[in-house]
Design a protein around this motif. Structure first.
Motif, PDB file in Angstrom:
ATOM      1  N   ASN A   1      -5.260 -13.842   0.447  1.00 22.47           N
ATOM      2  CA  ASN A   1      -6.280 -14.615  -0.256  1.00 22.47           C
ATOM      3  C   ASN A   1      -5.575 -15.806  -0.890  1.00 22.47           C
ATOM      4  O   ASN A   1      -4.420 -16.095  -0.522  1.00 22.47           O
ATOM      5  CB  ASN A   1      -7.043 -13.758  -1.284  1.00 22.47           C
ATOM      6  CG  ASN A   1      -6.137 -13.105  -2.336  1.00 22.47           C
ATOM      7  OD1 ASN A   1      -5.023 -13.567  -2.597  1.00 22.47           O
ATOM      8  ND2 ASN A   1      -6.616 -12.031  -2.939  1.00 22.47           N
ATOM      9  N   LYS A   2      -6.220 -16.488  -1.809  1.00 28.09           N
ATOM     10  CA  LYS A   2      -5.610 -17.690  -2.377  1.00 28.09           C
ATOM     11  C   LYS A   2      -4.445 -17.380  -3.314  1.00 28.09           C
ATOM     12  O   LYS A   2      -3.678 -18.279  -3.677  1.00 28.09           O
ATOM     13  CB  LYS A   2      -6.670 -18.504  -3.114  1.00 28.09           C
ATOM     14  CG  LYS A   2      -7.695 -19.133  -2.178  1.00 28.09           C
ATOM     15  CD  LYS A   2      -8.683 -20.007  -2.920  1.00 28.09           C
ATOM     16  CE  LYS A   2      -9.650 -20.671  -1.939  1.00 28.09           C
ATOM     17  NZ  LYS A   2     -10.656 -21.528  -2.632  1.00 28.09           N
ATOM     18  N   ARG A   3      -4.296 -16.121  -3.692  1.00 29.26           N
ATOM     19  CA  ARG A   3      -3.228 -15.761  -4.621  1.00 29.26           C
ATOM     20  C   ARG A   3      -1.933 -15.368  -3.934  1.00 29.26           C
ATOM     21  O   ARG A   3      -0.873 -15.368  -4.557  1.00 29.26           O
ATOM     22  CB  ARG A   3      -3.716 -14.625  -5.530  1.00 29.26           C
ATOM     23  CG  ARG A   3      -4.858 -15.031  -6.442  1.00 29.26           C
ATOM     24  CD  ARG A   3      -5.246 -13.938  -7.407  1.00 29.26           C
ATOM     25  NE  ARG A   3      -6.027 -12.886  -6.795  1.00 29.26           N
ATOM     26  CZ  ARG A   3      -7.352 -12.848  -6.713  1.00 29.26           C
ATOM     27  NH1 ARG A   3      -8.053 -13.868  -7.199  1.00 29.26           N
ATOM     28  NH2 ARG A   3      -7.986 -11.826  -6.174  1.00 29.26           N
ATOM     29  N   GLY A   4      -2.020 -14.976  -2.645  1.00 29.21           N
ATOM     30  CA  GLY A   4      -0.800 -14.588  -1.962  1.00 29.21           C
ATOM     31  C   GLY A   4      -1.065 -13.937  -0.619  1.00 29.21           C
ATOM     32  O   GLY A   4      -2.217 -13.789  -0.179  1.00 29.21           O
ATOM     33  N   GLN A   5       0.029 -13.533   0.045  1.00 23.94           N
ATOM     34  CA  GLN A   5      -0.036 -12.903   1.350  1.00 23.94           C
ATOM     35  C   GLN A   5       0.946 -11.738   1.390  1.00 23.94           C
ATOM     36  O   GLN A   5       2.062 -11.839   0.871  1.00 23.94           O
ATOM     37  CB  GLN A   5       0.335 -13.882   2.463  1.00 23.94           C
ATOM     38  CG  GLN A   5      -0.504 -15.140   2.528  1.00 23.94           C
ATOM     39  CD  GLN A   5      -0.087 -16.040   3.675  1.00 23.94           C
ATOM     40  OE1 GLN A   5       0.259 -15.570   4.757  1.00 23.94           O
ATOM     41  NE2 GLN A   5      -0.105 -17.343   3.440  1.00 23.94           N
ATOM     42  N   ILE A   6       0.537 -10.639   2.027  1.00 23.45           N
ATOM     43  CA  ILE A   6       1.444  -9.523   2.236  1.00 23.45           C
ATOM     44  C   ILE A   6       1.389  -9.109   3.696  1.00 23.45           C
ATOM     45  O   ILE A   6       0.393  -9.337   4.385  1.00 23.45           O
ATOM     46  CB  ILE A   6       1.099  -8.315   1.339  1.00 23.45           C
ATOM     47  CG1 ILE A   6      -0.294  -7.766   1.675  1.00 23.45           C
ATOM     48  CG2 ILE A   6       1.195  -8.677  -0.124  1.00 23.45           C
ATOM     49  CD1 ILE A   6      -0.636  -6.490   0.932  1.00 23.45           C
ATOM     50  N   GLU A   7       2.476  -8.500   4.163  1.00 25.28           N
ATOM     51  CA  GLU A   7       2.542  -8.003   5.538  1.00 25.28           C
ATOM     52  C   GLU A   7       2.699  -6.496   5.503  1.00 25.28           C
ATOM     53  O   GLU A   7       3.656  -5.969   4.916  1.00 25.28           O
ATOM     54  CB  GLU A   7       3.708  -8.643   6.289  1.00 25.28           C
ATOM     55  CG  GLU A   7       3.790  -8.213   7.752  1.00 25.28           C
ATOM     56  CD  GLU A   7       4.904  -8.919   8.499  1.00 25.28           C
ATOM     57  OE1 GLU A   7       4.847 -10.166   8.593  1.00 25.28           O
ATOM     58  OE2 GLU A   7       5.842  -8.231   8.950  1.00 25.28           O
ATOM     59  N   VAL A   8       1.758  -5.780   6.122  1.00 26.22           N
ATOM     60  CA  VAL A   8       1.761  -4.321   6.153  1.00 26.22           C
ATOM     61  C   VAL A   8       1.175  -3.847   7.477  1.00 26.22           C
ATOM     62  O   VAL A   8       0.510  -4.613   8.177  1.00 26.22           O
ATOM     63  CB  VAL A   8       0.930  -3.715   4.988  1.00 26.22           C
ATOM     64  CG1 VAL A   8       1.592  -3.950   3.653  1.00 26.22           C
ATOM     65  CG2 VAL A   8      -0.491  -4.277   5.000  1.00 26.22           C
ATOM     66  N   PRO A   9       1.371  -2.570   7.845  1.00 22.97           N
ATOM     67  CA  PRO A   9       0.683  -2.028   9.016  1.00 22.97           C
ATOM     68  C   PRO A   9      -0.796  -1.777   8.693  1.00 22.97           C
ATOM     69  O   PRO A   9      -1.176  -1.640   7.535  1.00 22.97           O
ATOM     70  CB  PRO A   9       1.405  -0.699   9.285  1.00 22.97           C
ATOM     71  CG  PRO A   9       2.607  -0.694   8.406  1.00 22.97           C
ATOM     72  CD  PRO A   9       2.327  -1.605   7.275  1.00 22.97           C
ATOM     73  N   ALA A  10      -1.599  -1.673   9.741  1.00 22.45           N
ATOM     74  CA  ALA A  10      -3.013  -1.349   9.589  1.00 22.45           C
ATOM     75  C   ALA A  10      -3.244   0.130   9.872  1.00 22.45           C
ATOM     76  O   ALA A  10      -2.704   0.674  10.842  1.00 22.45           O
ATOM     77  CB  ALA A  10      -3.860  -2.192  10.530  1.00 22.45           C
ATOM     78  N   LYS A  11      -4.028   0.772   9.034  1.00 23.49           N
ATOM     79  CA  LYS A  11      -4.494   2.147   9.267  1.00 23.49           C
ATOM     80  C   LYS A  11      -5.990   2.047   9.555  1.00 23.49           C
ATOM     81  O   LYS A  11      -6.781   1.778   8.650  1.00 23.49           O
ATOM     82  CB  LYS A  11      -4.239   3.025   8.043  1.00 23.49           C
ATOM     83  CG  LYS A  11      -4.748   4.465   8.183  1.00 23.49           C
ATOM     84  CD  LYS A  11      -4.534   5.231   6.879  1.00 23.49           C
ATOM     85  CE  LYS A  11      -5.106   6.635   6.932  1.00 23.49           C
ATOM     86  NZ  LYS A  11      -4.282   7.527   7.768  1.00 23.49           N
ATOM     87  N   VAL A  12      -6.370   2.218  10.801  1.00 20.89           N
ATOM     88  CA  VAL A  12      -7.762   2.099  11.207  1.00 20.89           C
ATOM     89  C   VAL A  12      -8.389   3.487  11.162  1.00 20.89           C
ATOM     90  O   VAL A  12      -7.958   4.397  11.876  1.00 20.89           O
ATOM     91  CB  VAL A  12      -7.884   1.478  12.610  1.00 20.89           C
ATOM     92  CG1 VAL A  12      -9.345   1.346  13.016  1.00 20.89           C
ATOM     93  CG2 VAL A  12      -7.197   0.115  12.639  1.00 20.89           C
TER      94      VAL A  12
END
Length: 814
Positions: A746-757
């Motif tokens: 979002n406008k506050r930041g970015q993170i990188e993680v795996p997705a759990k669907v």
């Protein structure tokens, strides 16, 4: 074993690797040494802030921990059961010998946050701490010194109380109110029941035995209280026993869970899961109230006798019916909206028929036990969401009776363990715990009516306003990671802390190089729990079994680590207050005094020699099956509440006054009545960011961490995946599959993680376990996956607390 041999063995175990950026030395591999001495058993405890201090059995040889085991000495019978530690406590050997273990005092040599330090001696470190804190306190006043929130080491003797005691003896420090877990809960309880404690001291767990319907709103004991010392043991035992009785005897019993996620507290143990959009709980509660009132299911006699503000008969003098709760629900209030299930359905994501049936189930229950989680507290309108949820038992008159709860967190058993007395803080000024970054930037202009500052009456003007008048210039961070990791909007916090002209000195005392420790000017290494002697109790959420644990050690202090008590004695010498701090007592004399006081409170507690061997003393204490507000229900005149009226305040004149006098941000609402309020970043986003950031993101507690504690244990990272939960509908729309690395932003930041669907979360909502360690310093994307890279520092209206479960994001493949 000699110290050099110990260090070699630690290196062989992976424990002596230098902290990154801390030392130019490179650890050389050495052949593992085989311990030769006899194996020793000591008892210790896991003192992390999960609410349950579980005992652990520490086996060692030659000062080296060889294995960790839990309590399994006796038959495992409920009520006198084994107080087994969870997977976190069982991993303590890995945590104590973690590669990032702090081993010696260090001084920052690079920019704040870079993690670049050099090793220094204890004498030099203590001289620097005494000198810098002394200079800043003399220059700017003691109120320029601040303790960030800390909960990572719950000692009774050598812990944060020692630091508070020392600061109070030397002028005090800027106080705080509230905390990251319960800030809004305290305020909701205060203005409803007249006592903030009634938000977290509801009926005991054992009262569920007398209930025919258990409603958990956001409560997830199987993950947050999962040990043998936690509430989940009581919850599961009671729920399963009630379900068995229903199957065998045909009794009426039902368990309903309201939560955006299908949590481990469900998994077939529930009768109904009702998924709800984060932050919309108050809308659901208003629709339920509409059904109660229009169907005549409300308890009018109870409301007439025990409450203020329900209808025209119970309103404060001079306030009309149109301002009453009944008018608000039926559409007779200022907004003219009937709070029907059809009105609530598109807001909450719960269809109207389900809402109606839920209302019918609650109204027809003879003794509904309603437990509202603190997770509702951590929303942008958390105060109103909690107050609205607490209306359910109030409208039904199901308060103070067997099998009921007021909606608050359950009261657990408690055995007394004394702690180091802190004395009184000479500084009477306070800020909300969540506004410390604001106070670093412009504390001197923070005010009572705008920022919730608390000042002594002598500093208030005729309107009840006044300025804090000081900026935070020195921070002490002990056993806490809220300096940056657990605070909100980490990129913004990083910029604030990096400016050494603002906060001029940061002291961190910890066991590991946490993200917060990386922002220190001086780092002091504390001993770990397994290197300590102390008597501790079961903490604040231990269910119905109280415990006392006698900690002892055969393995420490390790490296150059020192207990906080010893650090404070040395600082007290430098500041000329050693006699006042120690009262002429040694550490052993303090501990002996505390043990004697514990025996006075619990006469059955054996002597210390016995406790050193058996480690744990337990006592099943269902608090006489404690029923919250029972005395008030029996005789409200003899046992009035602490509200101004002495009754339950549905309409709060105090809040009406604050609504009229406080300076609020656009969109913020303080209301005399509990009501649903659209918020920034909510489902009905006031800032219209739905198109750009269409997904709601909420946080949750994982089994692999207690807040951010234990994140540096690889075992736990393998056992509990840090991944963002997505419904298959949302994942398919973005071409995301389970296991894909994604960017949440979002406008506050970015993170990188795996997705759990997974279908275990409702469409339009995503969730991420909170507490992962921030790795965003100097980078655009935080690859540590810290949820707070995405959360906001905007305070909630009333408590000036944290709305960290209120977020809008978008997700794309990395």
């Amino acid at each position: 074993m000699e110290r050099r041999d110990f260090l070699k063995m630690s290196a062989a175990l992976g424990a002596a690797a230098a902290v990154t950026g801390c030392s130019p030395e490179v650890a050389k591999p050495v052949a593992p040494l085989k311990p030769t001495g006899p194996e020793t058993l000591n008892w210790s405890s896991c003192l992390v802030n999960c609410g349950s201090n579980c005992p652990v059995r520490v086996f060692s040889r030659d000062g080296i921990i060889t294995r960790i085991e839990t309590d399994f000495y006796q038959k495992d019978e409920y009520g006198h059961h084994q107080v087994r530690a969870c997977l976190r406590g069982r991993s303590l050997r890995q945590r104590v010998y973690a590669p990032d273990r702090l081993k010696y005092p260090m001084r920052r040599v690079g920019p704040r946050g870079s993690g670049q330090f050099e090793r220094i001696s204890w004498e030099e470190a203590l001289d620097l701490v005494a000198g810098e804190l002394g200079r800043l306190r003399e220059t700017y006043g003691p109120e320029s010194t601040h303790f960030t929130y800390n909960s990572g080491a719950g000692y009774s003797f050598s812990g944060k109380q020692c630091l508070y005691r020392l600061m109070n003896l030397t002028g005090g420090y800027l106080g705080t109110y509230g905390d990251y877990s319960w800030a809004q809960l305290y305020k909701a309880a205060h203005y409803t029941w007249g006592d903030a404690n009634l938000g977290w001291r509801g009926s005991s767990n054992s009262e569920m035995k007398n209930s025919d319907l258990v409603l958990l709103v956001g409560h997830n004991p199987s993950e947050i209280r999962m040990s043998g010392s936690g509430e989940s043991y009581d919850y599961l035992n009671i729920i399963q026993a009630k379900q068995k009785e229903r199957a065998e005897k045909g009794t009426t019993f039902k368990t309903i869970i309201i939560d955006p996620r299908y949590t481990d507290s469900a998994l077939g143990k529930e009768d109904q899961w009702v998924p709800i959009r984060p932050g919309t709980d108050a809308a659901l509660m208003e629709a339920l109230a509409y059904e109660f009132i229009t169907n005549g299911w409300h308890n009018q006699a109870f409301l007439d006798k025990y409450t203020v503000g329900f209808d025209e008969k119970t309103m404060p003098e001079g306030v009309g019916y149109e301002e009453s709760y009944k008018a608000h629900i039926l559409g007779d209030g200022p907004d003219g909206l009937k709070k029907t299930p059809e009105w609530a359905a598109p807001i909450t994501g719960i269809d109207a028929a389900t809402i109606r049936q839920l209302a019918k189930d609650l109204a027809s229950a003879k003794a509904p036990f309603i437990h509202v989680a603190a997770s509702l507290s951590r929303q942008a309108a958390g105060e109103n969401n909690l107050r609205a949820a607490h209306m359910l038992p109030i409208i039904l008159g199901q308060v103070g009776l067997p099998g009921t709860n007021n909606g608050g967190l359950c009261t657990g058993a408690s055995l007394f363990a004394p702690s180091m007395p802190t004395g009184n803080n000479p500084v009477q000024k306070k800020i909300s715990f969540f506004t410390f970054t604001q106070a670093i930037q412009d504390g001197k202009n923070m005010t009572v009516l705008k920022d919730g500052v608390v000042l002594p009456e002598s500093e208030l003007d005729s309107n009840g306003d006044g300025k804090l008048g000081t900026d935070i210039k020195a921070i002490i961070n002990y056993a806490g990671n809220a300096l940056i990791n657990q605070h909100a909007e980490t990129k913004k916090t990083e910029q604030i802390l990096a400016d050494t002209s603002k906060c001029e000195f940061i002291l961190v005392i910890d066991n590991w190089m946490t993200p917060s420790a990386q922002f220190a000017d001086i780092v002091l290494p504390d001993v770990s729990w397994l290197e300590s002697e102390d008597l501790v109790n079961q903490a604040y959420a231990a269910g119905d079994t109280g415990t006392l644990i006698q900690m002892s050690t055969a393995v420490g202090p390790m490296f150059e680590c020192r207990p906080v008590y010893e650090m404070c004695v040395e600082l007290a010498k430098r500041w000329g207050v050693e006699e006042q701090f120690t009262e002429g007592k040694t550490a052993d004399q303090w501990r002996a005094e505390f043990y004697a006081k514990a025996q006075e409170a619990t006469p059955e507690l054996p002597n210390k020699d016995v406790m050193l061997k058996q480690g744990i003393f337990r006592k099943y204490l269902p608090n006489g099956s404690y029923i919250v507000l029972e005395d008030f229900r029996k005789d409200p005149e003899a046992n009035p509440l602490k509200t101004p009226s002495g009754k339950i305040e549905i309409y709060s004149s105090q809040l009406a006054h604050k609504a009229a006098t406080w300076v609020l941000k656009d969109g913020d609402v303080i209301s005399a009545l509990p009501k649903y309020v659209p918020t920034w970043d909510g489902y009905q986003d006031l800032e219209n960011k739905q198109a750009e950031f269409p997904l709601q993101l909420t946080g949750y507690h994982t089994k692999g961490r207690a807040h951010s504690s234990y994140h540096n244990v690889p075992w736990l990272r393998e056992a509990v995946e840090d991944a963002v939960w997505m419904n298959p509908i949302d994942a398919d729309a973005r071409g995301i599959k389970a296991g894909d690395m994604v960017i949440v932003y979002n406008k506050r930041g970015q993170i990188e993680v795996p997705a759990k669907v997974t279908p275990r979360i409702m469409p339009g909502v995503t969730a991420l376990g909170q507490g992962a360690w921030y790795k965003g310093f100097g980078h655009k994307v935080d690859k540590g996956g810290c949820l707070n890279t995405l959360t906001s520092q905007r305070t909630t209206p009333l408590s000036k607390g944290n709305g960290q479960h209120t977020n809008r994001v978008e997700i794309k493949k990395a």
